[in-house]
Each structure stands twice: as structure tokens, then as C-alpha cells.
Design a protein around this motif. Structure first.
Motif, short mmCIF file in Angstrom:
data_model
loop_
_atom_site.label_atom_id
_atom_site.label_comp_id
_atom_site.label_asym_id
_atom_site.label_seq_id
_atom_site.Cartn_x
_atom_site.Cartn_y
_atom_site.Cartn_z
N THR A 1 0.83 -1.20 0.00
CA THR A 1 0.00 0.00 0.00
C THR A 1 0.87 1.25 0.00
OG1 THR A 1 -0.08 0.06 2.43
CG2 THR A 1 -1.81 -1.19 1.31
N GLY A 2 0.23 2.37 -0.21
CA GLY A 2 0.91 3.65 -0.10
C GLY A 2 2.12 3.76 -1.01
N TYR A 3 3.26 4.07 -0.40
CA TYR A 3 4.48 4.19 -1.19
C TYR A 3 4.97 2.84 -1.72
CZ TYR A 3 4.84 8.82 0.97
OH TYR A 3 4.59 10.10 1.39
N GLY A 4 4.60 1.78 -1.06
CA GLY A 4 5.07 0.47 -1.48
C GLY A 4 6.52 0.21 -1.14
N TYR A 5 7.02 0.84 -0.09
CA TYR A 5 8.41 0.59 0.31
C TYR A 5 8.61 -0.88 0.68
CZ TYR A 5 9.42 5.62 0.70
OH TYR A 5 9.63 6.95 0.45
N ASN A 6 9.80 -1.39 0.41
CA ASN A 6 10.20 -2.74 0.83
C ASN A 6 9.24 -3.82 0.33
OD1 ASN A 6 12.39 -1.65 2.42
ND2 ASN A 6 10.84 -1.06 3.95
N ASP A 7 8.71 -3.63 -0.87
CA ASP A 7 7.83 -4.63 -1.47
C ASP A 7 8.71 -5.68 -2.12
OD1 ASP A 7 6.14 -6.13 -3.10
OD2 ASP A 7 4.82 -4.43 -3.52
N ARG A 8 8.98 -6.74 -1.37
CA ARG A 8 9.90 -7.75 -1.85
C ARG A 8 9.34 -8.50 -3.05
NH1 ARG A 8 14.68 -8.40 -3.34
NH2 ARG A 8 15.56 -10.49 -3.06
N GLY A 9 8.03 -8.67 -3.10
CA GLY A 9 7.43 -9.32 -4.25
C GLY A 9 7.68 -8.56 -5.54
N ARG A 10 7.58 -7.24 -5.47
CA ARG A 10 7.84 -6.39 -6.63
C ARG A 10 9.30 -6.49 -7.05
NH1 ARG A 10 7.31 -0.94 -4.55
NH2 ARG A 10 9.53 -1.19 -4.11
N GLU A 11 10.19 -6.48 -6.08
CA GLU A 11 11.62 -6.54 -6.38
C GLU A 11 12.01 -7.88 -7.00
OE1 GLU A 11 12.77 -3.62 -2.59
OE2 GLU A 11 13.15 -5.78 -2.50
N GLY B 1 6.09 2.30 -5.27
CA GLY B 1 5.04 1.92 -6.20
C GLY B 1 4.27 0.72 -5.71
N ALA B 2 3.17 0.97 -5.00
CA ALA B 2 2.30 -0.12 -4.56
C ALA B 2 1.80 -0.87 -5.79
CB ALA B 2 1.14 0.41 -3.73
N MET B 3 1.72 -2.19 -5.67
CA MET B 3 1.42 -3.02 -6.85
C MET B 3 -0.08 -3.18 -7.12
SD MET B 3 4.25 -3.79 -8.35
CE MET B 3 4.18 -5.34 -9.22
N LEU B 4 -0.91 -2.56 -6.30
CA LEU B 4 -2.34 -2.45 -6.60
C LEU B 4 -3.02 -3.81 -6.75
CD1 LEU B 4 -2.04 0.44 -9.23
CD2 LEU B 4 -2.35 0.64 -6.76
N GLY B 5 -2.55 -4.78 -5.99
CA GLY B 5 -3.17 -6.10 -6.00
C GLY B 5 -2.87 -6.94 -7.23
#
Length: 440
Positions: free
Chosen positions: A72-82, A284-288
Motif C-alpha cells: 500500500t501507499g508508497y510500497g516501500y520494501n515490497d519484496r514481491g515487486r523486487e 510503487g504499490a502493486m495495486l493487487g
């Protein structure tokens, strides 16, 4: 977008067994399937090997179910995205990748890549002729006020292909100058009656471009081409590629998005362009969409193989009737697109309307030619898709102009793509635009 009238065909409907298949048509179906058997095995081999490649990339980067969690939000530390970026880079033989649902379309993704690496005073040189119509506004005109490349003082030149569809290297060499920074390649044919470029051919282009000047950046629009061959353009030296997730790599599952892959420094510039300088790929939150993007990539090689098989069947079917197709059914494939030329506008329209009639979604409506913005001639589009504009799904479109050429692509299953070709042919027969005989 599909412009339609909301009424039903005055043709037999109901289930497939009630579609009034003629014995001649059924005989032709069997004949075509036997003819393309060797090509089918070749396509299945490519799909299998690409499937293994994707699975190995997932395993190498230790993909786990927690990577599918939303942010959510800023999407910091989104390991799935990385990790998704890392998996894409692995699959595409690239140093880095940027995979996001925030890309609205393939055009948006390509524009982001180009704006990322070009600066005022630079030149972009397309060596494969004019790119897709949708990029013409991105190229723009000087002082157009739209924020186009030209509006930012970036010059765009194009070198037309030779009559045989190959690159005119004499003109390319003459066109390259001190301002030239990026060489553009469009892998797929678009609305042109030319062969799409194979990965091997693109590799040769890279070699010759780098001989002209080693610091030139080679960019390739990879739309429609992913997983049709064993390698991708970045495997053979292309510096940067871009594509859409509602085409091949989304596997018919990703609801939106795009990807950019290639040299790490160039991908980082693209991330800064997508978000903001200093932010790049860190937010960048991944928006589900994360799970769908992983699962779509997993399914993509199989889905692309099904679509390519469908294109081969359609080519062989209509070649049996004497129609000109490109590529020929026996030609090795490097993208999804199958072009078919018809004798009259009526045949062309019936074909596209038949593809719509074969859809699982919106089969009850009829596409009509209309004056689509950005096109010089009326365009007819069939797209009964689960994902709006999803061209890995069965679809077809055509400008209504001579020579009357339809561009068919996609089909999440071979059975669907095959049904589309057969119903398109049946529609032409029902309207008495074509006559089948037992000698066909």
C-alpha cells in the motif's frame, strides 16, 4: 476499442454442433491439421523449453507465496515487486527489469523507455521503417505542446526497409550522425505486409549497429514477440526492450501493466522516468496485481504456444482456399500476428465479424468499420476478450482499404483460435462470399 452494433447475426447460433458445418469444411479442418503437424510439434517444443526457463528463473530467485502479498501507499520494501523484476531480468537474459502495473499500455511503456534515455538535442533513428501508428503522437512535431519527443527537441528519423523487407544498411550508415543516440527496432510487422524480424536477425542488426558506433543504444519494441522463440532480443545484445503485459508475457492473466528490460543503467533511467528522479524503482504499490503478474508470466510460454498454433492453423486453412497469408503456415514464427489478404471488403469484414462471433465474451454483438482516431481509413476490430485490449486473446482488426488485409492474433487456447478461424470461414460461406467444393 471495438465499435459494434448490439444485434445478433441472422445466422444459425447455438452450440458448436449446431453451427451448420459443411462436410467440405470438416474435411478441410482434418486436412489442415494433418498438414501442420510437424509445425505444431516445433511450436510445442519452443513452449516447453520456454516454460522450463521461466520455472528455473522462479526457482533461482526463490519465489514464495509471500511474494504475492499486496503493498500500500508508497510500497516501500515490497519484496514481491523486487523479486518480480529479478525474475523478468533472468527470463529475458537482461541485467535488470522494471515490471509494473503502472504502465497503462505498450505505447506508454515504450514511450517511458525512449524518454528515459533520450535528451534534448539527441536523435532517435528507427531502422525498420515507421513504427506503429500509436507511436506517431509520441514522436510528435516540434513545438506541438504535447510533450512529445519532438516537443522536447529530440529528433526522430526513420529509414524505410528495402523492398524485400530487410534493413537498408547503406541508408542507415548515411543517416547515423553525431546526434544519433538510440537506434529503434520494431520486431513485429504492425499494419505492414512484411515479415516480422526474428531474434537472429535482430542480433545481426545489433552487430552492424555497434560496428557503426559502439556507443549507440539499441532499443527494440518487443510487443507480440515474447516466448515465440527460444531467445529474446536482450539475449542477442539489444540494450533495452519494452513490452505490454496484456500481450504475451501477461499470459492472459495480468490485468494491466508493462515491462522494460535490458542494461541496468538504462532500466534505472526508465524507473526514474516512470516515477520521479531520486525515487525510481524503490516505490510503487502493486495495486493487487502482483500474484497475477507472477502467474501470468508462469503461464505465458504455454499460452503463447497455443496462440501461435492457432495462427499457423488459420494460415494453412486460408491458403488451402487460395488466399495470400503472411507468414506462410510453414514459416518459423517470431510473433503472434497472422496477416491474411482477401479479395473484397465484404470478405474482410465477414472474416473479422466471424472472429468476434467465435468469442466467449461479446459474441452476440457485431463489429463494424468506423473512423477510429489516428487512422486514415475506417477500421474494424474484433476483440471479445476478458482483459480489455488483451491481444494475447483471440482478436482481429483491419483497416478497410486495398489490399484488404486482416490481422489476426492471439487465442489463449488452440481450440479457441481454431474455432475462430473456422467460424470466420463459415461466416464468409453463409454470406455467399466464398464457395467451397470437395476439390478445395
Amino acid at each position: 476499442m471495438v465499435r459494434m452494433r448490439n444485434d445478433e447475426f441472422n445466422l444459425a447460433r447455438g452450440n458448436v454442433d449446431e453451427m451448420n458445418w459443411t462436410p467440405e469444411l470438416l474435411e478441410m479442418e482434418t486436412k489442415v491439421e494433418q498438414k501442420i503437424a510437424s509445425m505444431t510439434r516445433h511450436i510445442e517444443h519452443i513452449a516447453e523449453r520456454n516454460q522450463w526457463k521461466v520455472i528455473q528463473a522462479f526457482q533461482k530467485h526463490k519465489v514464495s507465496d509471500y511474494h504475492f502479498a499486496d503493498s500500500t501507499g508508497y510500497g516501500y520494501n515490497d519484496r514481491g515487486r523486487e523479486v518480480l523484476d529479478e525474475v523478468y531480468a533472468e527470463v529475458f537474459g537482461a541485467e535488470a527489469a522494471l515490471v509494473r502495473p503502472h504502465f497503462a499500455s505498450g505505447t506508454h511503456t515504450i514511450a517511458t523507455a525512449l524518454f528515459a534515455v533520450l535528451r534534448p538535442g539527441d536523435e532517435l533513428l528507427y531502422i525498420t521503417g515507421s513504427p506503429y501508428d500509436t507511436l506517431h503522437k509520441v514522436i510528435g512535431k516540434e513545438n506541438d505542446g504535447n510533450g512529445s519527443l519532438a516537443d522536447w527537441g529530440i529528433k526522430v528519423n526513420m529509414v524505410d526497409l528495402l523492398p524485400d523487407g530487410s534493413v537498408d544498411w547503406n541508408k542507415v550508415q548515411a543517416a547515423v550522425n553525431e546526434r544519433t543516440k538510440v537506434i529503434g527496432i520494431q520486431r513485429s510487422r504492425g499494419y505492414d505486409w512484411r515479415a516480422s524480424f526474428t531474434v537472429e536477425q535482430i542480433g545481426e542488426m545489433v552487430k552492424r549497429v555497434k560496428e557503426l558506433r559502439h556507443d549507440l543504444i539499441v532499443f527494440a519494441d518487443n510487443c507480440y514477440g515474447e516466448f515465440t522463440e527460444l531467445n529474446e532480443p536482450t539475449d542477442v545484445g539489444v540494450d533495452l526492450i519494452a513490452g505490454s503485459l496484456i500481450k504475451n508475457p501477461g499470459g492472459g492473466i495480468a490485468p494491466t501493466g508493462g515491462y522494460i528490460a535490458g542494461r541496468r543503467d538504462l532500466v534505472d533511467k526508465a524507473a526514474q522516468r516512470l516515477t520521479a528522479p531520486g525515487i525510481g524503482a524503490e516505490v510503487g504499490a502493486m495495486l493487487g496485481a502482483t500474484r497475477y503478474m507472477y502467474q501470468g508470466l508462469f503461464l505465458a510460454p504455454a499460452m503463447v504456444g497455443q496462440a501461435v498454433r492457432g495462427s499457423v492453423f488459420a494460415a494453412a486453412l486460408f491458403e488451402e482456399l487460395g488466399y495470400e497469408t503472411s507468414p506462410h503456415w510453414s514459416t518459423p514464427r517470431t510473433d503472434l500476428i497472422q496477416a491474411l489478404r482477401f479479395d473484397t471488403a465484404g470478405q474482410l469484414i465477414a472474416f473479422v465479424q466471424g472472429i468476434q462471433r467465435a468469442s466467449a465474451v461479446d459474441a452476440h454483438v457485431v463489429p463494424e468499420p468506423w473512423d477510429m482516431p489516428g487512422y486514415e481509413h475506417p477500421v474494424i476490430m474484433a476483440a471479445g476478450t476478458f482483459i480489455q485490449g488483451g491481444s494475447l486473446e483471440l482478436s482481429a482488426d483491419a483497416p478497410i482499404r486495398e489490399p484488404y488485409t486482416a490481422y489476426m492474433q492471439g487465442g489463449l487456447t488452440y481450440a479457441h483460435a481454431k474455432l475462430g478461424a473456422l467460424i470466420a470461414l463459415q461466416t464468409m460461406l453463409d454470406r455467399k462470399l466464398l464457395v467451397l467444393s470437395s476439390n478445395e
